[in-house]
Design a protein around this motif. Structure first.
Motif, mmCIF file in Angstrom:
data_model
loop_
_atom_site.group_PDB
_atom_site.id
_atom_site.type_symbol
_atom_site.label_atom_id
_atom_site.label_comp_id
_atom_site.label_asym_id
_atom_site.label_seq_id
_atom_site.Cartn_x
_atom_site.Cartn_y
_atom_site.Cartn_z
ATOM 1 N N THR A 116 4.955 -10.041 2.294
ATOM 2 C CA THR A 116 5.906 -10.678 2.901
ATOM 3 C C THR A 116 4.906 -11.824 3.421
ATOM 4 O O THR A 116 3.728 -11.570 3.495
ATOM 5 C CB THR A 116 6.518 -9.907 3.673
ATOM 6 O OG1 THR A 116 5.572 -9.355 4.769
ATOM 7 C CG2 THR A 116 6.783 -7.806 3.599
ATOM 8 N N PRO A 117 5.878 -12.830 4.183
ATOM 9 C CA PRO A 117 5.533 -14.172 4.405
ATOM 10 C C PRO A 117 4.210 -13.612 5.754
ATOM 11 O O PRO A 117 3.433 -13.847 6.644
ATOM 12 C CB PRO A 117 6.612 -14.828 5.267
ATOM 13 C CG PRO A 117 7.475 -14.319 3.785
ATOM 14 C CD PRO A 117 7.699 -13.220 3.304
ATOM 15 N N GLU A 118 4.900 -12.457 6.795
ATOM 16 C CA GLU A 118 4.383 -11.365 7.796
ATOM 17 C C GLU A 118 3.156 -11.598 7.122
ATOM 18 O O GLU A 118 1.939 -11.498 8.291
ATOM 19 C CB GLU A 118 5.085 -10.616 8.382
ATOM 20 C CG GLU A 118 6.221 -11.599 9.007
ATOM 21 C CD GLU A 118 7.198 -11.727 8.136
ATOM 22 O OE1 GLU A 118 7.236 -11.382 6.883
ATOM 23 O OE2 GLU A 118 8.687 -12.736 8.338
ATOM 24 N N GLU A 119 3.030 -10.238 6.126
ATOM 25 C CA GLU A 119 1.988 -9.394 5.514
ATOM 26 C C GLU A 119 0.598 -10.712 5.516
ATOM 27 O O GLU A 119 -0.672 -10.867 5.371
ATOM 28 C CB GLU A 119 1.757 -8.672 5.217
ATOM 29 C CG GLU A 119 2.653 -7.367 5.522
ATOM 30 C CD GLU A 119 3.548 -6.609 3.944
ATOM 31 O OE1 GLU A 119 3.701 -5.754 4.395
ATOM 32 O OE2 GLU A 119 3.425 -7.524 3.137
ATOM 33 N N ARG A 120 1.391 -11.699 4.917
ATOM 34 C CA ARG A 120 -0.122 -12.836 3.988
ATOM 35 C C ARG A 120 -0.479 -13.287 5.276
ATOM 36 O O ARG A 120 -1.836 -13.799 5.418
ATOM 37 C CB ARG A 120 1.162 -13.740 3.314
ATOM 38 C CG ARG A 120 1.528 -13.476 1.717
ATOM 39 C CD ARG A 120 2.014 -14.304 1.370
ATOM 40 N NE ARG A 120 3.097 -14.300 0.368
ATOM 41 C CZ ARG A 120 3.677 -15.113 -0.366
ATOM 42 N NH1 ARG A 120 3.733 -16.830 0.016
ATOM 43 N NH2 ARG A 120 4.202 -14.366 -1.758
ATOM 44 N N SER A 121 0.993 -13.799 6.279
ATOM 45 C CA SER A 121 -0.067 -14.440 7.815
ATOM 46 C C SER A 121 -1.384 -13.437 9.279
ATOM 47 O O SER A 121 -1.704 -14.189 9.513
ATOM 48 C CB SER A 121 0.802 -15.350 8.236
ATOM 49 O OG SER A 121 1.629 -14.533 8.819
ATOM 50 N N LEU B 121 -1.889 -6.280 9.522
ATOM 51 C CA LEU B 121 -0.478 -5.949 9.154
ATOM 52 C C LEU B 121 -0.604 -4.310 8.339
ATOM 53 O O LEU B 121 0.182 -3.436 8.004
ATOM 54 C CB LEU B 121 0.835 -6.665 9.091
ATOM 55 C CG LEU B 121 1.279 -6.910 10.644
ATOM 56 C CD1 LEU B 121 2.268 -8.289 9.664
ATOM 57 C CD2 LEU B 121 1.630 -6.268 11.260
ATOM 58 N N LEU B 122 -1.540 -4.826 7.427
ATOM 59 C CA LEU B 122 -1.421 -4.044 5.900
ATOM 60 C C LEU B 122 -1.723 -2.381 6.535
ATOM 61 O O LEU B 122 -3.202 -2.259 6.279
ATOM 62 C CB LEU B 122 -2.792 -4.564 4.939
ATOM 63 C CG LEU B 122 -2.085 -5.410 4.366
ATOM 64 C CD1 LEU B 122 -2.886 -6.709 3.986
ATOM 65 C CD2 LEU B 122 -0.591 -5.690 3.954
ATOM 66 N N ASN B 123 -0.787 -1.813 6.787
ATOM 67 C CA ASN B 123 -1.738 -0.375 6.632
ATOM 68 C C ASN B 123 -1.071 0.110 5.852
ATOM 69 O O ASN B 123 -1.056 -0.540 4.698
ATOM 70 C CB ASN B 123 -0.345 0.684 7.656
ATOM 71 C CG ASN B 123 1.336 0.082 8.012
ATOM 72 O OD1 ASN B 123 1.370 -0.296 6.478
ATOM 73 N ND2 ASN B 123 1.788 0.285 8.623
ATOM 74 N N LYS C 256 0.689 -1.531 2.081
ATOM 75 C CA LYS C 256 -0.960 -1.251 0.542
ATOM 76 C C LYS C 256 0.276 -0.520 -0.163
ATOM 77 O O LYS C 256 0.120 -1.157 -1.655
ATOM 78 C CB LYS C 256 -2.134 -0.813 1.247
ATOM 79 C CG LYS C 256 -2.201 -1.584 2.405
ATOM 80 C CD LYS C 256 -3.533 -1.187 2.380
ATOM 81 C CE LYS C 256 -5.012 -1.952 3.942
ATOM 82 N NZ LYS C 256 -5.836 -1.467 4.079
ATOM 83 N N LYS C 257 1.227 1.046 0.254
ATOM 84 C CA LYS C 257 1.617 1.289 -0.828
ATOM 85 C C LYS C 257 2.180 0.504 -2.286
ATOM 86 O O LYS C 257 2.817 0.164 -3.255
ATOM 87 C CB LYS C 257 1.852 2.676 -0.440
ATOM 88 C CG LYS C 257 1.808 3.524 -1.423
ATOM 89 C CD LYS C 257 3.175 5.241 -1.349
ATOM 90 C CE LYS C 257 2.513 6.011 -1.974
ATOM 91 N NZ LYS C 257 3.324 7.283 -2.320
#
Length: 449
Positions: free
Chosen positions: A384-389, A393-395, A399-400
């Motif tokens: 998502t845009p939030e995860e890219r920035s 956030l990557l739990n 990741k799955k």
């Protein structure tokens, strides 16, 4: 890339030279014997090799070592100077008339060497320099060549003049020059027909075109992969038609490079450009000193800088540099960096111009897996845009989901995230490491440097 094998062999030779205050005749003889074999195996003309070795030997025997240089460095310096002389010594441009006059360029060569694509590449270069080129389709024996030129010209926004395949090439060329004059164009590039071998009909046709339209520059296009055959072809074309210079194509391929080292000495004609890929931008000005540097494994920073200045988005680079100083990079920055590298020919080509990495394309290709890079991009596009920035956030659950979206495993996602973090740490150190080099290179900086 061409010269890879030669570069590796020369570097092995230089590593064997022991440091000493003076080069003895025995030292030089042993070193030159190995250099001679390396050049011959690279398909360099025998007479050219003999002349080259004799010249190096005269300079190297009894040569006092310069301050700060050991014997190995001294030999490299002499070999470098002789390589530059062999291929140049200076870069030569295609001679163009004043902008209010028409320059007629005729491309000649055998079939399959890439004349049509080279014609398009030259027109692109000249257009970027403010010239108004006209491409002329004179290969009436191969309708596909006419169509190819039209398609490329349309893509470039460069007009292609054609009269089909029923008119004589000299008449097409003559009419094209008159058309160019009426339309205010100042460069006419004539793409002529090639044959599988040189024959009288081919030579006669080229002479007729040259005399009919008063060609200013006859340029021979040869395939670097044909080695000594390319040199022989150049010699015959010069004797029978007359050529002003040469363009070597496919120098990015798996070729030994002997043609580039032999052709100037044998024919006495300069190499104008070298083809380094299929893209229109992959036609590089031939600089003897830079090519010598590549052959000796010392990279080609000046060409790399020029590529960067032409292809990189300066505002994007500046934003990344500013971001580096304030905060950490994110995955969007990674994507942008990959895009910038692609514009410059790809990561492998960029790294191949770096000192110490030049001539190690096979190693770089095995390290930089293009398929793996595509997977990494797929992983990022699944975020998502939030995860890219915000990579924090990557739990596991995120990741799955990302792994499923990218068609990879969670293990691959974890590996990429870890590599990304390591790369960011390394990039933070780069400004300090590269500061001095950037200043020496006119202040220009690559992304993150």
């Amino acid at each position: 890339m061409a010269f890879e094998s030669l570069t590796e062999k020369l570097q092995n030779v230089f590593r064997k030279i022991k440091s000493r205050g003076k080069l003895t005749e025995v030292d030089v003889r042993n070193v030159l014997k190995e250099i001679k074999m390396a050049l011959l195996e690279a398909d360099v003309n025998f007479m050219v090799v003999k002349q080259f070795i004799n010249s190096v030997q005269k300079q190297a025997v009894g040569q006092k070592i310069m301050n700060g240089l050991n014997s190995g460095h001294m030999v490299i310096k002499i070999v470098n100077e002789e390589l530059v002389k062999l291929m140049g010594p200076d870069a030569v441009e295609i001679a163009l008339k004043k902008e209010n006059e028409i320059t007629v360029i005729m491309l000649v060569g055998l079939q399959g060497v890439g004349k049509t694509m080279t014609a398009a590449k030259i027109s692109e270069k000249l257009k970027n320099k403010g010239r108004r080129p006209l491409l002329v389709a004179c290969d009436v024996y191969r309708p596909a060549a006419i169509k190819q030129l039209q398609l490329i010209g349309e893509k470039q926004g460069i007009e292609v003049f054609t009269m089909g395949d029923k008119i004589k090439p000299m008449d097409i060329a003559e009419t094209a020059v008159e058309y160019a004059r009426s339309q205010g164009m100042n460069v006419v590039i004539v793409d002529t027909a090639g044959r599988l071998h040189i024959d009288e009909k081919m030579i006669e046709e080229l002479i007729f075109i040259r005399e009919t339209v008063h060609v200013d520059q006859s340029i021979l296009v040869v395939d670097a992969m044909t080695g000594q055959d390319a040199v022989n072809v150049a010699k015959i074309f010069d004797q029978k038609v007359g050529i002003d210079g040469i363009i070597l194509t496919k120098l990015d391929g798996d070729t030994r490079g002997g043609a580039a080292l032999s052709i100037k000495t044998i024919c006495g004609k300069p190499i104008f450009y070298v083809g380094m890929g299929e893209k229109l931008s992959d036609l590089e000005q031939f600089y003897p000193d830079r090519m010598a540097s590549r052959i000796l494994g010392r990279g080609d920073m000046m060409s790399l800088i020029e590529k960067a200045q032409i292809n990189l988005d300066k505002s994007t680079v500046k934003k990344m540099e500013q971001k580096m100083k304030k905060t950490r990079l994110d995955f969007d920055d990674y994507l942008e960096t990959m895009n910038q590298m692609k514009k410059m020919g790809g990561i492998v080509n960029v790294l191949g111009m770096m000192p110490g990495l030049s001539g190690k394309m096979r190693d770089l290709e095995s390290i930089v897996d293009e398929k793996a890079l595509a997977k990494k991009e797929a992983i990022i596009y699944s975020m998502t845009p939030e995860e890219r920035s915000n990579p924090d956030l990557l739990n596991f659950s995120r990741k799955k989901r990302i792994a499923n979206g990218a068609g990879v495993t969670v293990v691959e996602v974890n590996r990429f995230v870890k590599q990304f973090e390591q790369t960011c740490e390394m990039m933070k150190k780069m400004p300090g490491i590269m500061k001095g080099k950037a200043e020496k290179l006119g202040g220009f900086k690559f992304p993150f440097w």
